[in-house]
Motif scaffolding. Structure first.
Motif, PDB file in Angstrom:
ATOM      1  N   ARG A   1      92.051  36.906  65.977  1.00 49.92           N
ATOM      2  CA  ARG A   1      93.492  36.732  66.160  1.00 49.92           C
ATOM      3  C   ARG A   1      94.161  36.251  64.870  1.00 49.92           C
ATOM      4  O   ARG A   1      95.219  36.730  64.478  1.00 49.92           O
ATOM      5  CB  ARG A   1      93.785  35.740  67.289  1.00 49.92           C
ATOM      6  CG  ARG A   1      95.272  35.676  67.652  1.00 49.92           C
ATOM      7  CD  ARG A   1      95.577  34.709  68.772  1.00 49.92           C
ATOM      8  NE  ARG A   1      95.707  33.343  68.304  1.00 49.92           N
ATOM      9  CZ  ARG A   1      96.862  32.793  67.888  1.00 49.92           C
ATOM     10  NH1 ARG A   1      97.980  33.496  67.900  1.00 49.92           N
ATOM     11  NH2 ARG A   1      96.886  31.547  67.483  1.00 49.92           N
ATOM     12  N   LEU A   2      93.514  35.323  64.174  1.00 49.08           N
ATOM     13  CA  LEU A   2      94.079  34.815  62.921  1.00 49.08           C
ATOM     14  C   LEU A   2      94.200  35.945  61.896  1.00 49.08           C
ATOM     15  O   LEU A   2      95.212  36.049  61.182  1.00 49.08           O
ATOM     16  CB  LEU A   2      93.209  33.685  62.352  1.00 49.08           C
ATOM     17  CG  LEU A   2      93.663  33.171  60.981  1.00 49.08           C
ATOM     18  CD1 LEU A   2      95.049  32.534  61.058  1.00 49.08           C
ATOM     19  CD2 LEU A   2      92.642  32.188  60.411  1.00 49.08           C
ATOM     20  N   MET A   3      93.202  36.796  61.824  1.00 47.44           N
ATOM     21  CA  MET A   3      93.267  37.926  60.878  1.00 47.44           C
ATOM     22  C   MET A   3      94.411  38.856  61.260  1.00 47.44           C
ATOM     23  O   MET A   3      95.154  39.318  60.386  1.00 47.44           O
ATOM     24  CB  MET A   3      91.930  38.682  60.841  1.00 47.44           C
ATOM     25  CG  MET A   3      90.770  37.831  60.322  1.00 47.44           C
ATOM     26  SD  MET A   3      89.348  38.788  59.740  1.00 47.44           S
ATOM     27  CE  MET A   3      89.033  39.866  61.086  1.00 47.44           C
ATOM     28  N   GLU A   4      94.564  39.108  62.567  1.00 45.60           N
ATOM     29  CA  GLU A   4      95.667  39.970  63.029  1.00 45.60           C
ATOM     30  C   GLU A   4      97.023  39.389  62.667  1.00 45.60           C
ATOM     31  O   GLU A   4      97.910  40.095  62.175  1.00 45.60           O
ATOM     32  CB  GLU A   4      95.597  40.131  64.556  1.00 45.60           C
ATOM     33  CG  GLU A   4      94.723  41.258  65.012  1.00 45.60           C
ATOM     34  CD  GLU A   4      94.740  41.407  66.533  1.00 45.60           C
ATOM     35  OE1 GLU A   4      94.325  42.478  66.987  1.00 45.60           O
ATOM     36  OE2 GLU A   4      95.147  40.477  67.257  1.00 45.60           O
ATOM     37  N   VAL A   5      97.193  38.105  62.932  1.00 49.23           N
ATOM     38  CA  VAL A   5      98.479  37.445  62.655  1.00 49.23           C
ATOM     39  C   VAL A   5      98.768  37.496  61.151  1.00 49.23           C
ATOM     40  O   VAL A   5      99.897  37.799  60.729  1.00 49.23           O
ATOM     41  CB  VAL A   5      98.472  35.982  63.169  1.00 49.23           C
ATOM     42  CG1 VAL A   5      99.690  35.217  62.648  1.00 49.23           C
ATOM     43  CG2 VAL A   5      98.424  35.945  64.696  1.00 49.23           C
ATOM     44  N   THR A   6      97.762  37.223  60.348  1.00 47.98           N
ATOM     45  CA  THR A   6      97.961  37.177  58.893  1.00 47.98           C
ATOM     46  C   THR A   6      98.309  38.559  58.351  1.00 47.98           C
ATOM     47  O   THR A   6      99.234  38.717  57.542  1.00 47.98           O
ATOM     48  CB  THR A   6      96.696  36.626  58.200  1.00 47.98           C
ATOM     49  OG1 THR A   6      96.345  35.390  58.815  1.00 47.98           O
ATOM     50  CG2 THR A   6      96.936  36.431  56.716  1.00 47.98           C
ATOM     51  N   HIS A   7      97.593  39.572  58.833  1.00 48.00           N
ATOM     52  CA  HIS A   7      97.879  40.926  58.379  1.00 48.00           C
ATOM     53  C   HIS A   7      99.283  41.357  58.817  1.00 48.00           C
ATOM     54  O   HIS A   7     100.049  41.915  58.027  1.00 48.00           O
ATOM     55  CB  HIS A   7      96.825  41.904  58.928  1.00 48.00           C
ATOM     56  CG  HIS A   7      97.140  43.323  58.599  1.00 48.00           C
ATOM     57  ND1 HIS A   7      97.445  44.260  59.560  1.00 48.00           N
ATOM     58  CD2 HIS A   7      97.258  43.956  57.404  1.00 48.00           C
ATOM     59  CE1 HIS A   7      97.722  45.404  58.967  1.00 48.00           C
ATOM     60  NE2 HIS A   7      97.614  45.263  57.670  1.00 48.00           N
ATOM     61  N   LYS A   8      99.634  41.059  60.066  1.00 49.48           N
ATOM     62  CA  LYS A   8     100.961  41.454  60.534  1.00 49.48           C
ATOM     63  C   LYS A   8     102.060  40.732  59.756  1.00 49.48           C
ATOM     64  O   LYS A   8     103.118  41.309  59.478  1.00 49.48           O
ATOM     65  CB  LYS A   8     101.111  41.203  62.040  1.00 49.48           C
ATOM     66  CG  LYS A   8     102.450  41.699  62.558  1.00 49.48           C
ATOM     67  CD  LYS A   8     102.479  42.032  64.021  1.00 49.48           C
ATOM     68  CE  LYS A   8     103.903  42.386  64.437  1.00 49.48           C
ATOM     69  NZ  LYS A   8     104.192  42.089  65.842  1.00 49.48           N
ATOM     70  N   SER A   9     101.795  39.482  59.364  1.00 48.87           N
ATOM     71  CA  SER A   9     102.807  38.748  58.587  1.00 48.87           C
ATOM     72  C   SER A   9     103.051  39.444  57.246  1.00 48.87           C
ATOM     73  O   SER A   9     104.183  39.508  56.764  1.00 48.87           O
ATOM     74  CB  SER A   9     102.406  37.280  58.392  1.00 48.87           C
ATOM     75  OG  SER A   9     101.435  37.128  57.379  1.00 48.87           O
TER      76      SER A   9
ATOM     77  N   ILE B   1     107.470  36.051  56.932  1.00 43.89           N
ATOM     78  CA  ILE B   1     106.096  35.567  57.156  1.00 43.89           C
ATOM     79  C   ILE B   1     106.103  34.298  57.998  1.00 43.89           C
ATOM     80  O   ILE B   1     105.390  34.194  59.003  1.00 43.89           O
ATOM     81  CB  ILE B   1     105.400  35.315  55.800  1.00 43.89           C
ATOM     82  CG1 ILE B   1     105.178  36.641  55.074  1.00 43.89           C
ATOM     83  CG2 ILE B   1     104.080  34.561  55.991  1.00 43.89           C
ATOM     84  CD1 ILE B   1     104.862  36.514  53.594  1.00 43.89           C
ATOM     85  N   GLN B   2     106.915  33.329  57.598  1.00 47.04           N
ATOM     86  CA  GLN B   2     106.913  32.031  58.276  1.00 47.04           C
ATOM     87  C   GLN B   2     107.367  32.142  59.732  1.00 47.04           C
ATOM     88  O   GLN B   2     106.762  31.564  60.633  1.00 47.04           O
ATOM     89  CB  GLN B   2     107.820  31.051  57.524  1.00 47.04           C
ATOM     90  CG  GLN B   2     107.796  29.656  58.145  1.00 47.04           C
ATOM     91  CD  GLN B   2     108.685  28.682  57.397  1.00 47.04           C
ATOM     92  OE1 GLN B   2     109.569  29.080  56.638  1.00 47.04           O
ATOM     93  NE2 GLN B   2     108.440  27.394  57.604  1.00 47.04           N
ATOM     94  N   ARG B   3     108.444  32.909  59.940  1.00 46.50           N
ATOM     95  CA  ARG B   3     108.998  33.056  61.292  1.00 46.50           C
ATOM     96  C   ARG B   3     107.926  33.587  62.248  1.00 46.50           C
ATOM     97  O   ARG B   3     107.705  33.051  63.328  1.00 46.50           O
ATOM     98  CB  ARG B   3     110.183  34.022  61.239  1.00 46.50           C
ATOM     99  CG  ARG B   3     111.024  34.075  62.474  1.00 46.50           C
ATOM    100  CD  ARG B   3     112.189  35.040  62.293  1.00 46.50           C
ATOM    101  NE  ARG B   3     113.265  34.531  61.464  1.00 46.50           N
ATOM    102  CZ  ARG B   3     114.144  33.596  61.856  1.00 46.50           C
ATOM    103  NH1 ARG B   3     114.044  33.065  63.060  1.00 46.50           N
ATOM    104  NH2 ARG B   3     115.115  33.198  61.060  1.00 46.50           N
ATOM    105  N   TYR B   4     107.254  34.638  61.811  1.00 46.80           N
ATOM    106  CA  TYR B   4     106.247  35.256  62.679  1.00 46.80           C
ATOM    107  C   TYR B   4     105.006  34.368  62.846  1.00 46.80           C
ATOM    108  O   TYR B   4     104.538  34.137  63.960  1.00 46.80           O
ATOM    109  CB  TYR B   4     105.863  36.638  62.137  1.00 46.80           C
ATOM    110  CG  TYR B   4     104.704  37.241  62.877  1.00 46.80           C
ATOM    111  CD1 TYR B   4     104.848  37.654  64.203  1.00 46.80           C
ATOM    112  CD2 TYR B   4     103.457  37.358  62.268  1.00 46.80           C
ATOM    113  CE1 TYR B   4     103.774  38.165  64.908  1.00 46.80           C
ATOM    114  CE2 TYR B   4     102.379  37.878  62.967  1.00 46.80           C
ATOM    115  CZ  TYR B   4     102.541  38.273  64.283  1.00 46.80           C
ATOM    116  OH  TYR B   4     101.479  38.765  64.978  1.00 46.80           O
ATOM    117  N   ALA B   5     104.478  33.874  61.730  1.00 51.19           N
ATOM    118  CA  ALA B   5     103.228  33.090  61.795  1.00 51.19           C
ATOM    119  C   ALA B   5     103.403  31.848  62.658  1.00 51.19           C
ATOM    120  O   ALA B   5     102.529  31.519  63.469  1.00 51.19           O
ATOM    121  CB  ALA B   5     102.771  32.706  60.386  1.00 51.19           C
ATOM    122  N   GLU B   6     104.538  31.171  62.494  1.00 53.03           N
ATOM    123  CA  GLU B   6     104.748  29.945  63.265  1.00 53.03           C
ATOM    124  C   GLU B   6     105.004  30.245  64.741  1.00 53.03           C
ATOM    125  O   GLU B   6     104.587  29.476  65.612  1.00 53.03           O
ATOM    126  CB  GLU B   6     105.863  29.099  62.632  1.00 53.03           C
ATOM    127  CG  GLU B   6     105.405  28.525  61.291  1.00 53.03           C
ATOM    128  CD  GLU B   6     106.438  27.643  60.590  1.00 53.03           C
ATOM    129  OE1 GLU B   6     107.585  27.535  61.093  1.00 53.03           O
ATOM    130  OE2 GLU B   6     106.089  27.079  59.534  1.00 53.03           O
TER     131      GLU B   6
END
Ligand code: MF3
Ligand code: CO
Ligand code: CO
Length: 278
Positions: free
Chosen positions: A137-145, A166-171
């Motif tokens: 999940r972390l890899m997915e979130v980071t790539h999508k950001s 990046i910040q809006r989505y990751a947080e």
């Protein structure tokens, strides 16, 4: 006061002015970025339990030599390796070692080749065997950001729009953005102005103009954003030892968006997450 200058007329150093590149710069970056992406593609089938990060480093060195390129990190500010290999809670600048990869690890491999004077800087996450859901999940979130950030790049937008995306989505995904490292201008220099922050607000930062060349390389943590650098002077880890991930592309701003110089020709930019060229 920010100044933009024609890269052709600019001295080959960081003098605080943002270089605007023309077709020659884009052509050089295309070649360097492509070689870096090909190396990262070739590493995909090699990453498995038992492989050492030193073996990865050797591969990166040899692949460069075979194709007329030198790793930019080699002897860069006292760094003596051909790439960075950052495992699990290592945020970035992990130093290759003789420690073997283990089932369940996630590792970022960050390669920068200098080809004909141009720097192609890119990194990806590689799963080692079967990994945990949280790591996936972390890899997915980071790539999508990173993808969301690439989408906002165009002339007239500010660098802050990249950070905000990046910040809006990751947080929103209950992850945190590392503040202590950022993307950077590059070209004939490895690290140049401007800094590309991976957090912030759209009205902040400098205005993007056609011809700017820089990296976007968000580091996203499952825990808190804070990092510390170990005694070796390089290895940056999460203070709370939480898992961290990073993806990086080198890009150029075009008339209506951006060109990604480090696209994966084999569609292997996201090993473990499926097929993606970016
Ligand atoms: N490739 C890294 C970046 O994305 C920089 C590594 S510098 C080193 O900017 F010296 F640590 F290798
Ligand atoms: Co970089
Ligand atoms: Co890099």
């Amino acid at each position: 006061m920010i100044n933009y200058i024609d890269a052709i007329a600019a001295p080959n150093k960081n003098n605080g002015h943002i270089k605007l590149h023309g077709p020659e710069g884009f052509a050089g970056m295309r070649k360097a970025g492509h070689l870096t992406a090909r190396c990262l593609d070739e590493l995909v089938p090699l990453i498995e339990p038992g492989l050492t990060t030193q073996a990865i480093d050797r591969f990166v060195f040899e692949f460069g030599m075979d194709h007329g390129a030198v790793p930019a990190t080699l002897n860069y500010r006292g760094y003596t390796n051909s790439c960075c290999t950052s495992l699990n809670h290592v945020v970035c600048h992990g130093i290759p070692s003789d420690k073997p990869l283990r089932e369940g690890d996630i590792v970022n491999i960050d390669v920068t080749y200098v080809l004909d004077g141009w720097h192609g800087d890119s990194s990806r996450m590689y799963p080692v065997g079967e990994i945990k859901r949280a790591a996936h999940r972390l890899m997915e979130v980071t790539h999508k950001s990173l993808l969301l950030a690439l989408d906002v790049v165009k002339p007239g937008a500010r660098t802050g729009a990249i950070g905000e995306a990046i910040q809006r989505y990751a947080e929103a995904e209950r992850c945190s953005v590392v503040r202590d490292f950022c993307g950077h201008g590059l070209g004939k220099l490895f690290h140049d102005v401007p800094n590309i922050l991976h957090y912030g607000r759209a009205h902040e930062g400098v205005e993007l103009r056609e011809g700017m060349i820089f990296t976007i390389e968000p580091m996203i943590n499952l825990g808190k954003p804070h990092v510390k650098v170990l005694a070796d002077g390089w290895t940056a880890v999460t203070r709370d030892r939480s898992l961290t991930a990073q993806y990086e592309h080198s890009i150029g701003v075009t008339a209506n968006g951006c060109e990604i110089f480090t696209l994966s020709p084999a569609g292997l930019f996201t090993p473990g997450l499926g097929t993606s060229e970016r």
